[in-house]
Design an enzyme around this catalytic site. Structure first.
Site, PDB file in Angstrom:
ATOM      1  N   GLU A  34      35.957  40.866  33.747  1.00 33.53           N
ATOM      2  CA  GLU A  34      36.280  39.866  34.752  1.00 33.53           C
ATOM      3  C   GLU A  34      36.692  40.624  36.015  1.00 33.53           C
ATOM      4  O   GLU A  34      37.551  41.504  35.936  1.00 33.53           O
ATOM      5  CB  GLU A  34      37.437  38.987  34.260  1.00 33.53           C
ATOM      6  CG  GLU A  34      37.726  37.912  35.274  1.00 33.53           C
ATOM      7  CD  GLU A  34      38.864  36.970  34.888  1.00 33.53           C
ATOM      8  OE1 GLU A  34      39.360  37.042  33.743  1.00 33.53           O
ATOM      9  OE2 GLU A  34      39.241  36.175  35.763  1.00 33.53           O
ATOM     10  N   ARG A 259      41.288  46.914  20.126  1.00 34.31           N
ATOM     11  CA  ARG A 259      41.417  47.392  21.493  1.00 34.31           C
ATOM     12  C   ARG A 259      42.205  48.694  21.522  1.00 34.31           C
ATOM     13  O   ARG A 259      42.920  49.016  20.575  1.00 34.31           O
ATOM     14  CB  ARG A 259      42.101  46.345  22.367  1.00 34.31           C
ATOM     15  CG  ARG A 259      43.533  46.030  21.929  1.00 34.31           C
ATOM     16  CD  ARG A 259      44.109  44.838  22.672  1.00 34.31           C
ATOM     17  NE  ARG A 259      44.457  45.167  24.027  1.00 34.31           N
ATOM     18  CZ  ARG A 259      43.888  44.604  25.111  1.00 34.31           C
ATOM     19  NH1 ARG A 259      42.960  43.702  24.969  1.00 34.31           N
ATOM     20  NH2 ARG A 259      44.264  44.958  26.311  1.00 34.31           N
ATOM     21  N   LYS A 269      45.477  44.131  32.800  1.00 34.36           N
ATOM     22  CA  LYS A 269      45.235  44.063  34.244  1.00 34.36           C
ATOM     23  C   LYS A 269      46.334  43.292  34.956  1.00 34.36           C
ATOM     24  O   LYS A 269      46.691  43.620  36.077  1.00 34.36           O
ATOM     25  CB  LYS A 269      43.876  43.414  34.503  1.00 34.36           C
ATOM     26  CG  LYS A 269      42.741  44.413  34.361  1.00 34.36           C
ATOM     27  CD  LYS A 269      41.424  43.825  34.782  1.00 34.36           C
ATOM     28  CE  LYS A 269      40.886  42.912  33.712  1.00 34.36           C
ATOM     29  NZ  LYS A 269      39.492  42.507  33.947  1.00 34.36           N
TER      30      LYS A 269
END
Ligand code: ATP
Ligand code: MG
Length: 563
Positions: A34, A259, A269
């Protein structure tokens, strides 16, 4: 040449699919960021995985911007992501793709679901939606709007698109099962009203599709074969499958992996944005940031990051990798490739009493003992030199093998020197250390077989060039920055000493021509990289890592040679 990649459970799935021709021999992955921030080392893991698979199976990997949240996304982020993926050494298939390119199609698919009786417009407030959702142990309650007719839903959805309703007043929901054991499947929203300008589609839309709806359809449109994502999306897989099955369109396989979590670091983020916006760091590319651009500015190479991603592997188990694993990957590389030079960060002046005034010599120094092919260079020597303050003690502790009154040490590549006296100023601080040298030890070896225990580095005062040096520690003091006292957040664990700036370091003149982004080993001090944002006149050297894993509280200490 990089080593052949290790296999992992995802590659095993692909091998099997190739055997059974599940996708007619195709392998097509995607990396779907994104554009709401800069990429970080966690993304590098996903990039290496997805692009690495495409490379090794001679398949394709798309770069796809998952741009469905107009308020948080921007062109700056798009550009930074493209730059970082390329810098890491990967090439995407064709052109970059954008979920926003599919807004028309996504809208049509939503209409198709409504027409099938599989989606409805719901007027519940966000609060009520939450109340109706139920819990892990209790089923949810059906929305009173669930029974709307197809025609009414089509009309309302069309009017949502035309901007007739306020933000938050209505959503389009998939009609699945309010009693489903997986809460994600309890009539999730698939479209919401957002009167925001999109960085690519401008004001064309005031409704935007939700992640789960967008993602699977984008994968389907691009004919992705293996849609690899992190474990948090395991619960979303049934929804992914439901949407594609209800629409009856091409169906990729979603596969989840763990992850990356890295010690002493946050990898979100949202949190990294907070550090930037609240000026805890100088920007997304601050050399302390775990972003790709920060690591690059710090001095990491693409090879070292790829090597790290290969080393940590891919699994289904969540874990936290020690930062030292990342540091070791750049250490190993630079040990082989970086030229050694001498630099003095905290100088003290040494005068060699019996060295002739005005005399200069050029001594031979090896550029890299690990690689004789890297050759030698000349290092100027003269009567006055700088050494590290730490390498001299007037009153040495036990086992101190460096310079102290009466002791003899080797100056790297130069001579043996012996301390004979010190000069102090009015307040008693040592301003000069006086030594004598033995001319017979030129090059650093004594013909009579005399041994010295310590070897120290130095820079000729008359020939030195100066530069700024920045020494870094971790941004957070705790291994897990999220572990906080009650009522505090991760910012309370920030390291107040994450950077030390040495404005005037003395460097051997060879470094006069060091280009931006060139990497060096300062003997005994660590690996350094010329900051890409250095002013031309004074280079800034970022310490990438120390020579050994000694950053835990000891980051400024010297590596001591004892022979
Ligand atoms: P963040 O949690 O940092 O906000 P995100 O998941 O929201 O990250 P995206 O832009 O959606 O960021 O991520 C793009 C891809 O990178 C996704 O496929 C995601 O699974 C992957 N990714 C993100 N963070 C990590 C991580 N720490 N380890 C491995 N892959 C990651
Ligand atoms: Mg995400």
């Amino acid at each position: 040449m990089e080593k052949a990649p290790n296999t992992n459970f995802i590659r095993e799935i692909i091998d099997k699919d190739l055997e059974t021709s599940k996708y007619a021999g195709r392998v097509h992955t995607r990396f779907p960021p994104e554009p709401n921030g800069y990429l970080h080392i966690g993304h590098a893991k996903s990039i290496c995985l997805n692009f690495g698979i495409a490379r090794d199976y001679k398949g394709l990997c798309n770069l796809r911007f998952d741009d469905t949240n107009p308020e948080k996304e921007s062109e700056e982020y798009v550009n930074s992501i493209e730059r970082d993926v390329q810098w890491l050494g990967f090439k995407w298939n064709d052109v970059p793709y954008y979920a926003s390119d599919y807004f028309d199609k996504l809208y049509e698919y939503a209409v198709a679901l409504i027409k099938k009786g599989k989606a409805y417009v719901c007027d519940l407030s966000a609060d009520d939606v939450r109340k109706y959702r139920g819990t892990l142990t209790e089923p949810g309650k059906e929305s009173p709007y669930r029974g709307r007719s197809i025609d009414e839903n089509l009309d309302l959805f069309d009017r949502m698109r035309k901007g007739e309703f306020e933000e938050g007043s209505r959503v389009l929901r998939a009609k699945i099962d309010m009693a489903h054991p997986n809460i994600t499947m309890r009539d999730p929203a698939i479209y919401r009203i957002k009167k925001a300008t999109h960085h690519r589609t401008g004001d064309k839309w005031c409704i935007y599709p939700m992640y789960d709806f967008t993602h699977c359809i984008s994968d389907s449109i691009e004919k992705i074969t293996h849609s690899i994502c992190t474990l948090e999306f395991e619960n979303n897989r049934p929804l992914y499958d439901w949407v594609l099955d209800e629409l009856g369109i091409y169906h990729p396989q979603q596969i989840e992996f763990a992850r990356l979590n890295l010690s002493h670091t946050v990898l979100s983020k949202r949190k990294l944005l907070q550090l930037v916006e609240q000026k805890y760091v100088s920007g997304w590319d601050d050399p302390r940031m775990p972003t790709i651009s920060g690591l690059r500015r710090r001095g990491y190479t693409p090879e070292s990051i790829r090597d790290f991603c290969e080393k940590i592997g891919v699994s289904k188990m969540n874990s936290t990798i020690e930062l030292v694993v990342l540091e070791n990957s750049i250490r190993e590389e630079l040990n082989k490739t970086a030229s050694r030079v001498m630099a003095v960060l905290r100088p003290i002046k040494v005068v060699i009493d019996n060295y002739p005034d005005g005399k200069e010599e050029e001594l031979d120094a090896q550029n890299n003992p690990e690689d004789p092919g890297m050759g030698t260079r000349k290092v100027p020597f003269s009567k006055v030199i700088y050494i590290e303050k730490d390498d001299f003690r007037e009153e040495p502790p036990k086992k101190f093998h460096r310079l102290f009154p009466g002791n003899e040490v080797r100056l790297r590549y130069a001579y043996f020197i012996k301390c004979v006296s010190v000069v102090k100023n009015a307040s008693g601080e040592i301003t000069e250390v006086h030594c004598t040298y033995d001319p017979a030890t030129r090059g650093g070896d004594s013909p009579d077989g005399r041994k010295v225990k310590g070897t120290i580095h130095w820079v000729s005062a008359a020939h030195a060039v100066t530069g700024e040096v920045r020494l870094y520690e971790t941004l957070f003091t705790k291994r897990n920055p999220e572990e906080t006292e009650e009522g505090k957040d991760f910012l309370s664990n920030m390291n107040p000493n994450s950077v030390e700036v040495i404005t005037t370091a003395y460097l051997e003149p060879y470094l006069r021509t060091a280009r931006a982004e060139s990497r060096w080993q300062f003997e005994r001090l660590g690996y350094f990289c010329v900051d890409m944002k250095s002013p031309k006149e004074t280079p800034i050297f970022n310490r990438i890592v120390s020579l050994k894993d000694n950053w835990r509280g000891l980051s400024s200490s010297l590596t001591v040679w004892v022979r």
